[in-house]
Every structure is written in structure tokens, then in C-alpha cells.
Design a protein around this motif. Sequence first.
Motif, PDB file in Angstrom:
ATOM      1  N   ALA A 326      70.232  89.908  93.550  1.00 30.03           N
ATOM      2  CA  ALA A 326      69.757  90.595  94.752  1.00 30.03           C
ATOM      3  C   ALA A 326      68.618  91.531  94.337  1.00 30.03           C
ATOM      4  O   ALA A 326      68.863  92.615  93.784  1.00 30.03           O
ATOM      5  N   PRO A 327      67.365  91.134  94.558  1.00 29.80           N
ATOM      6  CA  PRO A 327      66.234  91.981  94.151  1.00 29.80           C
ATOM      7  C   PRO A 327      66.316  93.370  94.786  1.00 29.80           C
ATOM      8  O   PRO A 327      66.503  93.506  95.994  1.00 29.80           O
ATOM      9  N   GLY A 328      66.218  94.401  93.968  1.00 33.07           N
ATOM     10  CA  GLY A 328      66.278  95.771  94.481  1.00 33.07           C
ATOM     11  C   GLY A 328      67.677  96.227  94.837  1.00 33.07           C
ATOM     12  O   GLY A 328      67.859  97.324  95.384  1.00 33.07           O
ATOM     13  N   GLY A 329      68.683  95.425  94.505  1.00 34.32           N
ATOM     14  CA  GLY A 329      70.048  95.735  94.933  1.00 34.32           C
ATOM     15  C   GLY A 329      70.720  96.867  94.195  1.00 34.32           C
ATOM     16  O   GLY A 329      71.794  97.314  94.594  1.00 34.32           O
ATOM     17  N   ALA A 330      70.101  97.371  93.139  1.00 27.93           N
ATOM     18  CA  ALA A 330      70.707  98.497  92.427  1.00 27.93           C
ATOM     19  C   ALA A 330      70.784  99.741  93.304  1.00 27.93           C
ATOM     20  O   ALA A 330      71.526 100.676  93.005  1.00 27.93           O
ATOM     21  N   GLN A 331      70.024  99.744  94.396  1.00 24.65           N
ATOM     22  CA  GLN A 331      70.047 100.881  95.318  1.00 24.65           C
ATOM     23  C   GLN A 331      71.263 100.854  96.247  1.00 24.65           C
ATOM     24  O   GLN A 331      71.533 101.824  96.956  1.00 24.65           O
ATOM     25  N   PHE A 332      72.014  99.745  96.267  1.00 27.19           N
ATOM     26  CA  PHE A 332      73.138  99.635  97.197  1.00 27.19           C
ATOM     27  C   PHE A 332      74.180 100.714  96.912  1.00 27.19           C
ATOM     28  O   PHE A 332      74.567 100.954  95.763  1.00 27.19           O
ATOM     29  N   SER A 333      74.664 101.343  97.989  1.00 26.74           N
ATOM     30  CA  SER A 333      75.781 102.277  97.861  1.00 26.74           C
ATOM     31  C   SER A 333      77.080 101.479  97.722  1.00 26.74           C
ATOM     32  O   SER A 333      77.113 100.268  97.972  1.00 26.74           O
TER      33      SER A 333
END
Length: 592
Positions: A326-333
Amino acid sequence: MRTHYCGLVDEALIGRTVTLCGWADVARNLGGLCFIDLRDHEGIVQIVAEPADTDGNAEVIAAAAAVGYEDCLRVTGVVRKREAVNAKIRTGRVEVVATKIELLNKAEPLPFHAHENPGEDIRLKYRYLDLRRPEMQQMMRTRIRLVQALRRWLDARGFQDIETPILTKATPEGARDFLVPARMHPGEFYALPQSPQLFKQILMMAGFDRYYQIARCFRDEALRADRQLEFTQLDMEFAWVTERDVQDTVEEMIRVVFREVKGIELADPFPRMTYAEAMRRYGSDKPDLRIALEFTDVAELVKGCEFKVFTDWANHADGRVVALRAPGGAQFSRKQIDDYAAHAAKFGAKGLAWMKIEDAAKGREGINSPIAKFLDDATLAAIVQATGAQTGDAIFFGASTWKVASDFMGALRLKLGKDLGLVANGWAPLWVTDFPMFEWDDEEKRYVALHHPFTAPAVDDEADLRANARIAVSRGYDMVLNGNEIGGGSIRIHRSSMQSAVFDLLGIGAEEAEAKFGFLLDALKYGAPPHGGIAFGIDRIAALMAGTESIRDVIAFPKTTSAQCLMTGAPSPVPEAQLAEVHIRVAERKAE
């Protein structure tokens, strides 16, 4: 009653007297000077009623002042150039100065305004008002143009429009049939057709070669945004053809129709993908190719790890362990991740493992994941490398049977694509081919047909099919557009012995096959030609063209998801006397 349509009044008519009919979309009284936006299915034109002292037009002013919202009117007047141009409407350069305004029918206060978008239940209850709304008018006219374009294309190429029966015989496969009691045959029933499948095959045997029909079909199944109890499909069948003959013909048709109806240019040719490849890469037999995300199978990487969920399924003969970046998914809470897990659970997931790649350069130290402790450094590095994950990405994992893992990870891929804004603009058509012949039903302990029981297998030998039923490939094919199956078809079985073998593998014994399909088995014995076809979902294609996610928006009188028509109140009880005529008695409902 009228000389012109409201939405077609233009500068060519300046100085001419016209008579228009329509509804009052907006009525404004500015102290004697009245304006009415008069609307019909072609659009809106501005009507002006000028003050009485201008030309003695007191009666017109009085009539205009009394006009209410959605009143049904007939207006006669002279077309003139409009001083304040309205570029938003087609008639925005002209207006009609009224010389006579007739109230044809006064509208009572409406449950909603034509420019509102009320809840769907209200819209369906007052469907006649909902369909007046310009948005709905446009959607329905898109559907109309679609059907017209299809008919023109087919008629010009020698396809024969032949009607097939609506009252027919119940079938043992697919969704539930709608049954119709036969009054003249007590205790017996007709069924409404789920498709014209058998009749169109018999037409090929009868020598009609190229058939089509805009057919109404009926399935007693659960409803959703893209499914209705009754629906419309373009049904087609060809004799003396291979798969490619059918596909090339209908692909050209779809390209022409999209260009003609919406000005959309589709790829030429459509790309092709086998069922196996589609499931391996996207977890779906109707992948949306506008989303670039693809699966990475990681079973070989985790076979020896300490995470039991992974090792169990990685070492299972029918297991799958798959990863999705998931590109950019490290931002997911954590809440967002839990929401994704809940979404996957709707499609069979028992859980959803994940990793956040917070700093790829730091290896294990840069990974935030509850499962990282069960994986050694080499495995973690191999997973990151295999998926192509970079700093700031997330990786989701699915582990289960091959089909279940594919299903829920495929659903997750679609949701991530939408949530992350990864759905590219445009149109992505696709042919999916080489479907499995059968699926195994664990509950019924038998094979079921993936397409339908009349689809031909890729092998010609019945003994070969029986020996390899689990891995048998069919001659079925689907046309997919933007993740929607818009057409499905196959080459059909044209030999009676092969049809009997398929029935037998599906658990349909010789006696049942004769009782339900004896006419087909007989017909196949008398020189039936090789034949095949396809059916396109008119409702689904129209919805795609109209830019709506619900096919209910392009069906004039749809049912709700609870299978009701809110406008008419159907279904409804029937008097006992009427039931007695068809030899039916309704059993008493048991208490909840």
C-alpha cells in the motif's frame, strides 16, 4: 399541443411564435415582471411575462404570478434574444415572451424538490417525480441511446432479433427461479427465464446462425447496487464459431457503441488475461486495471517462519500467503488498519497481518509490525524486496485457502486503490479467458459449473474431462471494464455425449437430466453445429456510461435491496379466490 420542445428553442426561432408544454422548474415574481423556467425532457427555457402597462397583458401576468413549483403548463409566446445570457443551458441566449399561459394541472406540494437528491426510499416511492429530475433524465437517455446504438450495429451486420419465451421450464443450476403457477395444469409451474440460454442454443441448431435479443431476465436472489431481480441483457449467439470469432466481433461492437454514445475511445485490441493470471495478480476474475497494485505471493518466503498462520497456509496444498503493498500506507492509524481488517473480514478473512515500512534503510528497526517478531531478518528483508515496498509504505498480508485469500485480498486491493487515490482516469477493458470448468462446493459435496452447465470444456474427450475434472479448463470468457464484468459467454457443448458427461459431473443424474433437459439432449443429436455466444448486462453498461455506481439509477422502475417496488407496493397479497384459481394455498407464517 405544442410546436417545439422547451430545451430546443434557439436563436433560429427569434421573432417566431411558439407553443411549449412543460413543468414550472422555477417561478419568480418581481413585482409584476414574472419569470418562469419551463422544463421538458429536452431542457429548460426562460418564459417572461411582462408588466400589464407594456402591452395590456394583465391576464398573462396574473397567470404567471399564480404559477407554482412543478405546475404543468402550456405557454404560447414570441422568441426573442435574451439580454443576460445564461451559458449554463442550451437555450441561454433566448427567452420566450408569453402571450398566453394555460395551467394544465396544478401540482400539490411535492415531497422533494427536483434539484434535491433525497434518500433513495423517497426517490423510489415517488419515482415519477425522481425521473423528472434532469440528472435522472440524462441517465435514462444514456441508456436509451445505448440500446439504440446496439440495435443499429447488430441489424446492420445481419444479426436476427428473435424473441424467446418468458414462461419456460425451471432449471436446477444458478440462482433461484421465479415460479408461475399454471392454471390449466394444476400443481405445475412455469419459471421465468434466468436467461434465454437454451432457446438461443436451439436457434443455432435450427439454422438461424446469428441471433440477438434485448432480453428481460429474472433471478430470485439477493439484491445489491449492481443486481436486480429483473434485469436486461443483450443476448447473442453465433453458429460455426470459435472463441476468437465471438470475441473479435463483440469487441468491435462495444468499441463502436462507446464511441457513438459517449465519445469514448476504448483500447484496440482489448488486452487479454487468463483466469489464473487474473487471480494470481489481482485476486479477482474481473480486475480493475486502472489500479496498478498487484499481489506478491510470499508462501515460499514464510514456510519456515514462526508465525503459525503463515506456516500453516504456506505448507497447505490449497493454501496461499499473499502480500499487497500500500503506497504511503505507513501513515495509516491503527483504527484505519482495523477498518481495513473489518472490510477484508466481509470477504472471508479471519485476520489481516500488516507491516509499516517507516525506514527501509534500517531493516528490522525501521519496520513497525505486530508480526515482525515472528520473522527473522532475512525473511523481513526478502518480503520488503519482493513487494517493492519503500519507506512510507505499508504491506498487508492474507493467508487462507487459495480462493479465500484471493477473494479478501482482492477486495482489499480495490478499497486501498480508491482510498489512496490510485484509480487512474479513463477506461480499462479486458478479456478474461480460460476459466475453470468447475468449482467444488464443500456444502453440497459436488462440482458446480463456474459459468453454466452448457459451457464446453477445453478438451474434446469425455474420459479426459472425467479424469481431470478438478483442473479442467472451460472455453468460457468474460469482458471486463473498469473492474466490472459487463459480458460473459462461452463456446457451448454441441455433442449430446459431452453434455451428458458434464451433467453427470455436476451431480445431475441421467433421469433428472432427461426430465429437465431431455429436449436439449435430443436436439444435440441431430447435427448441432459448433456454436457459442455472450450476454452483456445492459443495466451495468448503462450505469458505467452514466457515471453512477448503482444500476437502479438507469432502470426506470427498479426494486429496492429488500426486493420491493415502493411506488406500487409490490409484492403484495393476492385474494384467496385468485389463488384458488391457480390451485395455490398460502401456508400460515410461523411466529418469529
